[in-house]
Write a protein that holds these residues in place. Structure first.
Motif, PDB file in Angstrom:
ATOM      1  N   GLY A  20      56.397 -59.121 -30.155  1.00  0.00           N
ATOM      2  CA  GLY A  20      55.039 -60.543 -29.228  1.00  0.00           C
ATOM      3  C   GLY A  20      54.691 -60.458 -27.565  1.00  0.00           C
ATOM      4  O   GLY A  20      53.883 -60.479 -26.991  1.00  0.00           O
ATOM      5  N   LYS A  21      56.460 -59.637 -27.560  1.00  0.00           N
ATOM      6  CA  LYS A  21      56.256 -60.519 -25.293  1.00  0.00           C
ATOM      7  C   LYS A  21      55.959 -59.061 -25.096  1.00  0.00           C
ATOM      8  O   LYS A  21      55.020 -58.678 -24.013  1.00  0.00           O
ATOM      9  N   GLY A  22      56.342 -58.309 -26.200  1.00  0.00           N
ATOM     10  CA  GLY A  22      55.709 -56.904 -25.744  1.00  0.00           C
ATOM     11  C   GLY A  22      54.307 -56.857 -25.862  1.00  0.00           C
ATOM     12  O   GLY A  22      52.968 -55.930 -24.789  1.00  0.00           O
ATOM     13  N   VAL A  23      53.637 -56.770 -26.798  1.00  0.00           N
ATOM     14  CA  VAL A  23      52.185 -56.843 -26.728  1.00  0.00           C
ATOM     15  C   VAL A  23      51.541 -57.444 -26.222  1.00  0.00           C
ATOM     16  O   VAL A  23      50.410 -57.451 -25.281  1.00  0.00           O
ATOM     17  N   ALA A  24      51.865 -58.321 -25.144  1.00  0.00           N
ATOM     18  CA  ALA A  24      51.726 -59.463 -24.003  1.00  0.00           C
ATOM     19  C   ALA A  24      51.391 -58.627 -22.327  1.00  0.00           C
ATOM     20  O   ALA A  24      50.575 -58.877 -22.339  1.00  0.00           O
ATOM     21  N   VAL A  25      52.561 -58.293 -22.969  1.00  0.00           N
ATOM     22  CA  VAL A  25      52.782 -57.237 -21.538  1.00  0.00           C
ATOM     23  C   VAL A  25      51.805 -56.419 -21.796  1.00  0.00           C
ATOM     24  O   VAL A  25      50.790 -55.793 -20.576  1.00  0.00           O
ATOM     25  N   VAL A  26      51.627 -55.435 -22.302  1.00  0.00           N
ATOM     26  CA  VAL A  26      50.760 -54.398 -22.863  1.00  0.00           C
ATOM     27  C   VAL A  26      49.747 -54.477 -22.043  1.00  0.00           C
ATOM     28  O   VAL A  26      48.652 -53.852 -21.769  1.00  0.00           O
ATOM     29  N   ALA A  27      49.045 -55.733 -23.495  1.00  0.00           N
ATOM     30  CA  ALA A  27      47.509 -56.306 -23.416  1.00  0.00           C
ATOM     31  C   ALA A  27      47.235 -56.701 -21.906  1.00  0.00           C
ATOM     32  O   ALA A  27      45.973 -56.280 -21.573  1.00  0.00           O
ATOM     33  N   ALA A  28      47.869 -56.375 -20.876  1.00  0.00           N
ATOM     34  CA  ALA A  28      47.337 -57.845 -19.591  1.00  0.00           C
ATOM     35  C   ALA A  28      47.635 -56.534 -18.673  1.00  0.00           C
ATOM     36  O   ALA A  28      47.059 -57.321 -18.105  1.00  0.00           O
ATOM     37  N   ASN A  29      48.143 -55.791 -18.657  1.00  0.00           N
ATOM     38  CA  ASN A  29      48.607 -55.280 -17.993  1.00  0.00           C
ATOM     39  C   ASN A  29      48.481 -53.476 -17.969  1.00  0.00           C
ATOM     40  O   ASN A  29      48.019 -53.393 -19.393  1.00  0.00           O
ATOM     41  N   PRO A  30      48.130 -52.612 -17.146  1.00  0.00           N
ATOM     42  CA  PRO A  30      48.095 -51.395 -17.383  1.00  0.00           C
ATOM     43  C   PRO A  30      49.712 -51.125 -17.138  1.00  0.00           C
ATOM     44  O   PRO A  30      50.302 -51.275 -17.284  1.00  0.00           O
ATOM     45  N   GLY A  31      49.656 -49.458 -18.292  1.00  0.00           N
ATOM     46  CA  GLY A  31      50.694 -48.387 -18.702  1.00  0.00           C
ATOM     47  C   GLY A  31      51.139 -49.127 -20.072  1.00  0.00           C
ATOM     48  O   GLY A  31      50.607 -49.386 -20.656  1.00  0.00           O
ATOM     49  N   THR A  32      52.666 -48.538 -20.187  1.00  0.00           N
ATOM     50  CA  THR A  32      53.370 -48.663 -21.312  1.00  0.00           C
ATOM     51  C   THR A  32      54.235 -49.765 -21.157  1.00  0.00           C
ATOM     52  O   THR A  32      54.393 -49.554 -19.897  1.00  0.00           O
ATOM     53  N   CYS A  33      54.775 -49.840 -22.281  1.00  0.00           N
ATOM     54  CA  CYS A  33      55.386 -50.754 -23.040  1.00  0.00           C
ATOM     55  C   CYS A  33      56.405 -50.636 -22.003  1.00  0.00           C
ATOM     56  O   CYS A  33      57.894 -51.138 -20.976  1.00  0.00           O
ATOM     57  N   TRP A  34      56.842 -49.392 -22.074  1.00  0.00           N
ATOM     58  CA  TRP A  34      58.487 -48.883 -21.331  1.00  0.00           C
ATOM     59  C   TRP A  34      58.619 -48.660 -20.082  1.00  0.00           C
ATOM     60  O   TRP A  34      59.402 -48.935 -19.421  1.00  0.00           O
ATOM     61  N   GLU A  35      57.157 -48.574 -19.004  1.00  0.00           N
ATOM     62  CA  GLU A  35      57.072 -48.849 -17.517  1.00  0.00           C
ATOM     63  C   GLU A  35      57.486 -50.126 -17.295  1.00  0.00           C
ATOM     64  O   GLU A  35      58.206 -49.959 -16.085  1.00  0.00           O
ATOM     65  N   TYR A  36      57.639 -50.785 -18.503  1.00  0.00           N
ATOM     66  CA  TYR A  36      58.089 -52.419 -18.083  1.00  0.00           C
ATOM     67  C   TYR A  36      59.289 -52.692 -17.971  1.00  0.00           C
ATOM     68  O   TYR A  36      59.746 -53.940 -17.711  1.00  0.00           O
ATOM     69  N   THR A  37      60.064 -51.678 -18.922  1.00  0.00           N
ATOM     70  CA  THR A  37      60.674 -52.395 -19.510  1.00  0.00           C
ATOM     71  C   THR A  37      62.666 -51.207 -17.882  1.00  0.00           C
ATOM     72  O   THR A  37      63.584 -51.438 -18.626  1.00  0.00           O
ATOM     73  N   ARG A  38      62.038 -50.212 -18.369  1.00  0.00           N
ATOM     74  CA  ARG A  38      62.229 -49.178 -17.463  1.00  0.00           C
ATOM     75  C   ARG A  38      62.249 -48.670 -16.398  1.00  0.00           C
ATOM     76  O   ARG A  38      60.859 -48.626 -16.071  1.00  0.00           O
ATOM     77  N   ARG A  39      63.191 -48.349 -15.061  1.00  0.00           N
ATOM     78  CA  ARG A  39      62.357 -47.699 -13.957  1.00  0.00           C
ATOM     79  C   ARG A  39      62.264 -46.360 -14.430  1.00  0.00           C
ATOM     80  O   ARG A  39      62.549 -45.660 -15.130  1.00  0.00           O
ATOM     81  N   LYS A  40      61.888 -45.080 -13.634  1.00  0.00           N
ATOM     82  CA  LYS A  40      61.747 -43.648 -13.650  1.00  0.00           C
ATOM     83  C   LYS A  40      62.505 -43.022 -13.840  1.00  0.00           C
ATOM     84  O   LYS A  40      62.945 -42.117 -14.143  1.00  0.00           O
ATOM     85  N   ASP A  41      63.535 -43.673 -13.102  1.00  0.00           N
ATOM     86  CA  ASP A  41      64.577 -42.787 -13.578  1.00  0.00           C
ATOM     87  C   ASP A  41      65.805 -43.480 -15.014  1.00  0.00           C
ATOM     88  O   ASP A  41      66.993 -42.792 -14.903  1.00  0.00           O
ATOM     89  N   HIS A  42      65.457 -44.699 -15.404  1.00  0.00           N
ATOM     90  CA  HIS A  42      65.251 -44.617 -16.920  1.00  0.00           C
ATOM     91  C   HIS A  42      66.210 -46.183 -16.634  1.00  0.00           C
ATOM     92  O   HIS A  42      67.186 -46.075 -17.187  1.00  0.00           O
ATOM     93  N   THR A  43      66.604 -46.074 -15.547  1.00  0.00           N
ATOM     94  CA  THR A  43      68.192 -47.561 -15.630  1.00  0.00           C
ATOM     95  C   THR A  43      67.104 -49.022 -15.953  1.00  0.00           C
ATOM     96  O   THR A  43      65.980 -49.121 -15.418  1.00  0.00           O
ATOM     97  N   PRO A  44      67.427 -50.018 -16.093  1.00  0.00           N
ATOM     98  CA  PRO A  44      66.923 -50.971 -16.569  1.00  0.00           C
ATOM     99  C   PRO A  44      66.396 -51.485 -14.817  1.00  0.00           C
ATOM    100  O   PRO A  44      67.096 -52.127 -14.322  1.00  0.00           O
ATOM    101  N   LYS A  45      65.146 -52.751 -15.763  1.00  0.00           N
ATOM    102  CA  LYS A  45      64.722 -53.651 -14.195  1.00  0.00           C
ATOM    103  C   LYS A  45      65.702 -54.564 -13.879  1.00  0.00           C
ATOM    104  O   LYS A  45      65.419 -54.967 -12.632  1.00  0.00           O
ATOM    105  N   VAL A  46      66.355 -54.773 -14.998  1.00  0.00           N
ATOM    106  CA  VAL A  46      67.043 -56.610 -14.740  1.00  0.00           C
ATOM    107  C   VAL A  46      68.171 -56.082 -14.224  1.00  0.00           C
ATOM    108  O   VAL A  46      69.265 -54.829 -14.795  1.00  0.00           O
ATOM    109  N   PRO A  47      68.682 -56.486 -13.099  1.00  0.00           N
ATOM    110  CA  PRO A  47      69.726 -55.850 -12.403  1.00  0.00           C
ATOM    111  C   PRO A  47      71.653 -56.582 -13.336  1.00  0.00           C
ATOM    112  O   PRO A  47      70.886 -58.092 -13.347  1.00  0.00           O
TER     113      PRO A  47
END
Length: 133
Positions: free
Chosen positions: A102-129
């Motif tokens: 449900g959290k992933g659906v909420a992110v994707v439904a209200a924002n551009p891009g894919t779920c993956w783009e909100y969980t990982r950086r382009k270099d595939h490292t996590p966005k959470v420090p």
């Protein structure tokens, strides 16, 4: 059982708390995307939740094709459905998989891009420090 709630995402927990669902959802939007665990859907709980939402004048788009440990692709598909059907809030019912979905659906439904783009950086490292994230 002790009741508690979480602000983001808003989680209501406790005996009988589901009766608040219609009022809570109506404060967020007019059409809810209902992400419900497949077992709970088959138990009849989906009908009860739809009635609670409808009773508060909230439309429902139900979705129960939720796998254990859902991946980004399924959240992308469901997010697209939520966006196309005009859902402006998400109600997730079930265990951790349904809530994470449900959290992933909420992110994707209200924002551009894919779920993956909100969980990982382009270099595939996590966005959470932090170590080990």
């Amino acid at each position: 059982m002790k009741e508690f709630h979480c602000i983001v995402p808003r989680v209501l927990f406790g005996t009988g708390r589901r009766r608040e669902l219609g009022v809570q959802a109506a404060a967020l939007g007019r059409t809810a995307f209902l992400a419900i665990d497949p077992f709970l859907e088959s138990s009849g709980l989906k009908d009860e939740i739809e009635a609670l939402l409808s009773g508060a004048s909230v439309g429902v788009v139900a979705f129960s094709e939720i796998e254990p440990d859902p991946d980004c692709h399924s959240a992308d598909l469901a997010g697209k459905i939520a966006r196309e059907r005009g859902c402006d809030c998400v109600v997730a019912v079930g265990g951790g998989s349904a809530v994470d979905f449900g959290k992933g659906v909420a992110v994707v439904a209200a924002n551009p891009g894919t779920c993956w783009e909100y969980t990982r950086r382009k270099d595939h490292t996590p966005k959470v420090p932090g170590e080990g994230t």
